[in-house]
Design an enzyme around this catalytic site. Structure first.
Site, PDB file in Angstrom:
ATOM      1  N   GLU A 123       0.638  -1.128   0.051  1.00 38.83           N
ATOM      2  CA  GLU A 123      -0.129   0.041   0.031  1.00 38.83           C
ATOM      3  C   GLU A 123       1.012   1.244   0.095  1.00 38.83           C
ATOM      4  O   GLU A 123       0.626   2.067  -0.854  1.00 38.83           O
ATOM      5  CB  GLU A 123      -1.029   0.010   1.300  1.00 38.83           C
ATOM      6  CG  GLU A 123      -1.490   1.198   1.751  1.00 38.83           C
ATOM      7  CD  GLU A 123      -2.774   1.169   2.458  1.00 38.83           C
ATOM      8  OE1 GLU A 123      -2.986   0.200   2.970  1.00 38.83           O
ATOM      9  OE2 GLU A 123      -3.237   2.214   2.685  1.00 38.83           O
ATOM     10  N   ARG A 124       1.967   1.331   0.885  1.00 36.83           N
ATOM     11  CA  ARG A 124       2.633   2.289   0.863  1.00 36.83           C
ATOM     12  C   ARG A 124       3.803   2.527  -0.322  1.00 36.83           C
ATOM     13  O   ARG A 124       3.719   3.931  -0.869  1.00 36.83           O
ATOM     14  CB  ARG A 124       3.535   2.326   2.115  1.00 36.83           C
ATOM     15  CG  ARG A 124       2.636   2.470   3.339  1.00 36.83           C
ATOM     16  CD  ARG A 124       3.142   2.199   4.940  1.00 36.83           C
ATOM     17  NE  ARG A 124       2.463   2.024   5.711  1.00 36.83           N
ATOM     18  CZ  ARG A 124       2.311   1.538   7.038  1.00 36.83           C
ATOM     19  NH1 ARG A 124       3.329   0.798   7.468  1.00 36.83           N
ATOM     20  NH2 ARG A 124       1.218   1.627   7.724  1.00 36.83           N
TER      21      ARG A 124
END
Ligand SMILES: Cc1cc2nc3c(=O)[nH]c(=O)nc-3n(C[C@H](O)[C@H](O)[C@H](O)COP(=O)(O)OP(=O)(O)OC[C@H]3O[C@@H](n4cnc5c(N)ncnc54)[C@H](O)[C@@H]3O)c2cc1C
Length: 385
Positions: free
Chosen positions: A242-243
């Site tokens: 996600e990051r």
């Protein structure tokens, strides 16, 4: 990072998709507070854009993360942050753990349809009292025969009002908070699930975000992703993708905002000359572009390490932190050069100013990233380790 002709072709496909299928409709979708997510996802599925790194046996392309990075970066060039966020939830937030740890049956039932775009996925982790502190969630999933019975409330869930299923984090035992959590796939149409009204947000307005209530929701235990008690660990792994995705996506949006601001500063005349001729303006834009290149390099470095199988917690946290902060800086500086136009709702800099603000909050706030980085630098006071 060395890009091949395949990367370049994928970049071109995504850019065309953004320009033809997304950008012309974004003003209407922003005003409506939602977009036709199933139609858009089906088109993306046909282009193979929803399963870049997903297993080929589930219909994915089975490519490495560098291809995903190219797509994320290009999606950042959409005229709003909301639609790319909804796509990122589908590809990099709600489904990495399912793809990696889900049983063959679970993947066939859910992941195949995520990749074709038939199903919309949502990730349900945050709760009204527990966002940054994931370990503090209170939702429970208790065994009853072959099922789990789920009770609890999830907060700020992107895609929720249009989702076909949730990747839900819940407590499945009374054990310690890091080993009592499990990840469960919960179909959205299950009895006992209800929703709040769409939340009225500062930005990301074309995505639906709502509170989701689980009241004695029954799902089969076979919907468990991976092993029971491993949910926290899987969510922490899922956060890394996600990051990385968030950082790459931010880079595309920053490029676009600076480019459009340069165009405007070339056209706009003040005191008899184009705005861009002022050194304070062109120096600032050059400085911002330099910062974007530094973020791009960091993100690519993290991506290369991820592909090499290294633990990228540190680099992904740094990239996410820098992306959030730089987005605020670029949006604010660019908005200034648009003057009164920058204060208008549909201006690209004001759009980034609103949508981009989530970057320092969602998926782990800046302070959470700093905490992780400090821990890995071994500079935290002993009691906080
Ligand atoms: C538009 C939107 C979409 C979202 N989508 C999803 C989704 O799809 N799924 C999902 O599960 N969640 C989602 N979220 C939730 C998001 O991940 C959380 O808002 C985020 O993790 C922060 O949690 P919180 O809001 O509870 O802030 P809190 O945890 O209450 O923290 C508040 C602020 O305090 C600061 N802070 C927190 N801890 C510390 C600390 N230890 N030291 C110093 N400062 C600290 C940070 O600045 C933080 O912003 C979404 C949120 C928004 C706004």
């Amino acid at each position: 990072m060395k890009f091949t002709t395949e990367h370049n072709a994928l970049r071109q496909t995504t850019r065309q998709f953004v320009e033809k299928e997304l950008n012309p409709h974004i003003p209407a979708w922003e005003a409506a507070g939602r977009f036709p997510i199933h139609d858009v996802f089906k088109k993306m599925g046909e282009l193979g854009l929803l399963g870049i790194c997903k297993p080929e046996e589930n219909g994915g392309l089975g490519l490495d993360y560098s291809y995903n990075l190219v797509v994320a970066e290009e999606l950042g060039r959409a005229a709003c942050g909301g639609v790319p966020l909804a796509i990122g939830v589908q590809t990099d937030m709600a489904t990495p753990a399912l793809a990696r740890f889900g049983s063959a049956e679970l993947r066939e039932k859910y992941l195949n349809k995520v990749i074709t775009g038939e199903y919309v996925a949502a990730i349900a982790v945050s709760e009204p009292h527990a966002g940054s502190d994931v370990a503090a969630i209170k939702t429970t999933a208790k065994k009853d025969g072959d099922d789990y019975i789920i009770n609890g409330t999830k907060m700020w869930i992107t895609n929720s009002l249009q989702a076909d299923f949730f990747c839900l984090l819940a407590n499945t035992s009374d054990d310690k908070p890091h080993v009592n959590k499990s990840m469960i796939i919960v179909p959205a149409k299950t009895e006992g699930i209800s929703f709040s009204e769409p939340l009225d947000k500062l930005g990301m307005r074309s995505t639906t975000t709502a509170q989701v209530f689980f009241d004695n929701v029954r799902v089969p235990q076979s919907n468990l992703v991976g092993a029971e008690g491993m949910g926290f660990m899987m969510q922490m792994m899922q956060f890394q993708e996600e990051r990385l995705w968030a950082a790459a996506n931010a880079v595309g949006g920053l490029d676009r905002c600076i480019e459009l601001t340069i165009d405007y500063c070339r056209e706009r005349t003040t005191f008899g000359q184009p705005l861009i001729n002022n050194q304070s303006v062109h120096f600032r834009l050059a400085e911002l572009q330099t910062e974007v290149e530094a973020l791009r390099a960091l993100t690519y470095q993290a991506c290369e390490a991820h592909i090499a199988g290294e633990n990228v917690t540190n680099l992904a946290s740094m990239a996410k932190l820098k992306a959030g902060r730089l987005t605020r800086e670029v949006a604010d500086s660019c908005l200034q050069y648009w003057g009164g136009m920058g204060f208008m709702w549909d201006n690209p800099a004001s759009q980034l100013y609103r949508d981009g603000r989530l970057g320092s909050i969602g998926g782990g706030a800046d302070e959470i990233m700093l905490g992780i980085i400090c821990k890995l630098m071994d500079i935290l006071p002993k009691k906080q380790k």
